[in-house]
Design a protein around this motif. Structure first.
Motif, PDB file in Angstrom:
ATOM      1  N   SER A  65      -3.546  -0.609  15.543  1.00 14.43           N
ATOM      2  CA  SER A  65      -3.386  -0.044  14.203  1.00 14.43           C
ATOM      3  C   SER A  65      -4.740   0.406  13.676  1.00 14.43           C
ATOM      4  CB  SER A  65      -2.798  -1.107  13.265  1.00 14.43           C
ATOM      5  OG  SER A  65      -2.845  -0.700  11.912  1.00 14.43           O
ATOM      6  N   VAL A  67      -6.843   3.125  10.505  1.00 14.24           N
ATOM      7  CA  VAL A  67      -6.765   3.955   9.308  1.00 14.24           C
ATOM      8  C   VAL A  67      -8.138   4.519   9.012  1.00 14.24           C
ATOM      9  CG1 VAL A  67      -7.224   2.023   7.743  1.00 14.24           C
ATOM     10  CG2 VAL A  67      -6.002   4.019   6.885  1.00 14.24           C
ATOM     11  N   THR A 134      -2.469   5.223   9.416  1.00 16.20           N
ATOM     12  CA  THR A 134      -1.966   5.328   8.040  1.00 16.20           C
ATOM     13  C   THR A 134      -2.672   6.440   7.268  1.00 16.20           C
ATOM     14  OG1 THR A 134      -1.544   2.946   8.028  1.00 16.20           O
ATOM     15  CG2 THR A 134      -1.559   4.065   5.900  1.00 16.20           C
ATOM     16  N   PRO A 154       1.995   5.043   1.038  1.00 15.01           N
ATOM     17  CA  PRO A 154       1.472   5.144   2.398  1.00 15.01           C
ATOM     18  C   PRO A 154       2.397   5.933   3.314  1.00 15.01           C
ATOM     19  CG  PRO A 154       2.405   2.966   2.021  1.00 15.01           C
ATOM     20  CD  PRO A 154       2.439   3.688   0.701  1.00 15.01           C
ATOM     21  N   VAL A 156       2.913   6.029   7.355  1.00  9.72           N
ATOM     22  CA  VAL A 156       2.544   5.365   8.613  1.00  9.72           C
ATOM     23  C   VAL A 156       3.031   6.220   9.774  1.00  9.72           C
ATOM     24  CG1 VAL A 156       2.711   3.263   9.992  1.00  9.72           C
ATOM     25  CG2 VAL A 156       2.682   3.124   7.490  1.00  9.72           C
ATOM     26  N   SER A 169      -5.382  11.022   8.394  1.00  5.29           N
ATOM     27  CA  SER A 169      -5.662   9.629   8.085  1.00  5.29           C
ATOM     28  C   SER A 169      -7.084   9.429   7.592  1.00  5.29           C
ATOM     29  CB  SER A 169      -5.433   8.744   9.320  1.00  5.29           C
ATOM     30  OG  SER A 169      -5.769   7.403   9.063  1.00  5.29           O
ATOM     31  N   GLY A 199      -6.049   7.294   4.388  1.00  5.45           N
ATOM     32  CA  GLY A 199      -5.136   6.177   4.169  1.00  5.45           C
ATOM     33  C   GLY A 199      -5.761   4.921   3.601  1.00  5.45           C
ATOM     34  N   LYS A 202      -4.260   2.682   0.570  1.00  2.14           N
ATOM     35  CA  LYS A 202      -3.102   1.819   0.759  1.00  2.14           C
ATOM     36  C   LYS A 202      -3.205   0.919   1.983  1.00  2.14           C
ATOM     37  CE  LYS A 202      -0.619   3.105  -2.782  1.00  2.14           C
ATOM     38  NZ  LYS A 202      -0.217   2.137  -3.837  1.00  2.14           N
ATOM     39  N   ASP A 203      -4.345   0.952   2.660  1.00  5.13           N
ATOM     40  CA  ASP A 203      -4.460   0.159   3.894  1.00  5.13           C
ATOM     41  C   ASP A 203      -5.909  -0.274   4.101  1.00  5.13           C
ATOM     42  OD1 ASP A 203      -3.823  -1.099   6.258  1.00  5.13           O
ATOM     43  OD2 ASP A 203      -3.692   0.744   7.439  1.00  5.13           O
ATOM     44  N   LEU A 208      -1.700  -1.973   8.205  1.00  5.34           N
ATOM     45  CA  LEU A 208      -0.355  -1.502   7.863  1.00  5.34           C
ATOM     46  C   LEU A 208       0.346  -0.888   9.066  1.00  5.34           C
ATOM     47  CD1 LEU A 208       1.921  -1.021   5.915  1.00  5.34           C
ATOM     48  CD2 LEU A 208       0.729   1.005   5.058  1.00  5.34           C
ATOM     49  N   GLY A 209      -0.412  -0.240   9.958  1.00  5.53           N
ATOM     50  CA  GLY A 209       0.204   0.343  11.146  1.00  5.53           C
ATOM     51  C   GLY A 209       0.924  -0.669  12.015  1.00  5.53           C
ATOM     52  N   TYR A 384       8.911   0.880   8.737  1.00  2.29           N
ATOM     53  CA  TYR A 384       8.162   2.001   9.296  1.00  2.29           C
ATOM     54  C   TYR A 384       8.431   2.141  10.789  1.00  2.29           C
ATOM     55  CZ  TYR A 384       5.601   1.953   4.906  1.00  2.29           C
ATOM     56  OH  TYR A 384       5.260   2.005   3.566  1.00  2.29           O
TER      57      TYR A 384
END
Length: 426
Positions: A65, A67, A134, A154, A156, A169, A199, A202-203, A208-209, A384
């Motif tokens: 993950s 961002v 993200t 967000p 994703v 991103s 992103g 929000k991340d 978040l991914g 997501y």
């Protein structure tokens, strides 16, 4: 975009001698990796990742993950030939000041053509390891101009074209005129949404991914910071997907190293270029202003991160107050501290503290945001994953067709790699 970090006193102690980073990674049935975003730390992160790869440990990673600045780093980590991809990037990287443009759409187009398309595959599906990155969709231009987190959502991304997803991103909007910013990255139209940009908003943990990937309780969290133990540990429950077995890996790059590209930019601006045409001997000596070349920082970051990772693999990790949370610090500071010039020392004293203050002052807001979406992910009201209802979630059209055919014919079907709206649970 810059991630601003925070110091806080916390207790850490040495884990049992048998609990090393190597043994911890080797013991996992599944292992996710996430990169917390901090601009211009890609060379240090790649040094760490390449050392893991050379030790055969990247084979244990089952999902990644990223961002913002971490989107590109994690795309390299997920590539089929990580060593080759990393080496090629480090060879061709021109630096932002040599990208051929300082404003979108030309800057993004040049970044894609000169760098991303040269080292990354065309799509997520061609990666070796599943990846999700993200971005953020602002509900309107005003929300984007004011970076209004309450009017942003967000996005994703885990499928489709890869380079465009990495760019959106990491499209940090800075300065006047945004989302159609007068300089630098602009907001993008992405999958029918506008404006979509960096992103980070929000991340901030870069995790978040993970919610778009197959579930796994084990996480190696790469955490760029300015100096060892600067970031206050984030509780496992406050990370996306709430992993229960976490290693926080500190990669130490001071503000002067992060912003070394600023002086490179000054040396390549229009006025300087004009003066050099008049007299090729004209330059701004970096030593005169008490700073180091961008290339010097990149070389030091990569090489020391690589060597320190190899040294740390078989040393006992550190443990903190939270069960299931380990710490490893590459401690690159011993190399860059004596290298810094006077101006860089002064810059770091001011800006490292600002990073620290930001992280501490925004922790509650960040943890509430992550906790609220963790609840939604857990009760099924937000997803997501493929076929989910979250922005950016891939569709399941092909898989649904295969399922219908199996139901009609009774024949066993071969499903695409990674198919499942739930995935294995370990």
């Amino acid at each position: 975009m810059l991630l601003l970090a925070s110091a806080a006193a916390h207790t850490i102690r040495k884990a049992p001698d048998t609990v090393t980073l190597r043994s911890w990674m080797q013991s996992q049935k599944c292992l996710k990796m996430a990169s917390l975003p901090l601009m211009n730390t890609q060379f240090a992160q790649l040094g760490f990742l390449d050392a893991l790869n050379d030790a055969g440990l990247m084979e244990k990673v089952t999902g990644v993950s990223g961002v913002s600045s971490g989107a590109f780093v994690t795309a390299i980590a997920a590539s089929k030939n990580q060593s080759e991809t990393s080496a090629k990037f480090r060879k061709i990287w021109p630096g932002w000041s040599n990208m051929g443009a300082s404003k979108d759409p030309e800057m993004s187009a040049n970044y894609k053509e000169k760098v991303l398309d040269q080292v990354l595959p065309k799509t997520f599906e061609e990666l070796k390891i599943p990846l999700a990155v993200t971005a953020v969709h602002y509900l309107d231009d005003k929300a984007a101009a004011t970076v209004d987190g309450k009017r942003a959502e967000p996005v994703v991304i885990s499928d489709g074209p890869l380079s465009d997803s990495v760019i959106v991103s990491s499209s940090a909007m800075i300065g006047p005129g945004c989302p159609k910013c007068n300089s630098g990255f602009q907001g993008k139209t992405f999958r029918g949404l506008f404006p979509v940009a960096d992103g980070f908003l929000k991340d901030e943990y870069g995790t978040l991914g993970l919610s778009a990937l197959a579930p796994c309780p084990n996480l190696l969290h790469i955490m760029p910071q300015n100096y060892p133990q600067q970031l206050k540990p984030t509780l496992n429950k406050n990370l996306d997907t709430q992993p229960t077995n976490v290693v926080s890996l500190g990669v130490d790059v001071p503000s002067s190293g992060i912003m070394s590209m600023m002086w490179d930019s000054i040396r390549h601006n229009k006025a300087m270029t004009f003066l050099k045409k008049m007299n090729t001997a004209i330059d701004v000596p970096m030593k005169m202003i008490g700073a180091n070349e961008d290339e010097a920082w990149e070389k030091l970051e990569y090489e020391t991160a690589y060597e320190h990772t190899k040294e740390q693999l078989d040393k006992p990790m550190m443990i903190g107050d939270e069960e299931g949370h380990f710490f490893v610090d590459l401690n690159l500071m011993e190399h860059w501290k004596p290298m810094r010039g006077k101006w860089e020392e002064k810059w770091d004293k001011k800006n490292d503290k600002q990073h620290t203050d930001y992280w501490a002052s925004t922790a509650d807001r960040r943890n509430v945001m992550v906790s609220e979406r963790n609840l939604k992910l857990k009760d099924g009201s937000l997803s997501y994953r493929a076929g989910g209802n979250g922005k950016g979630a891939p569709t399941l059209l092909k898989e649904e067709a295969l399922m219908m055919k199996q139901k009609e014919t009774g024949e066993k079907q071969v499903y695409p790699k990674g198919f499942s709206t739930h995935g294995p649970i370990y």
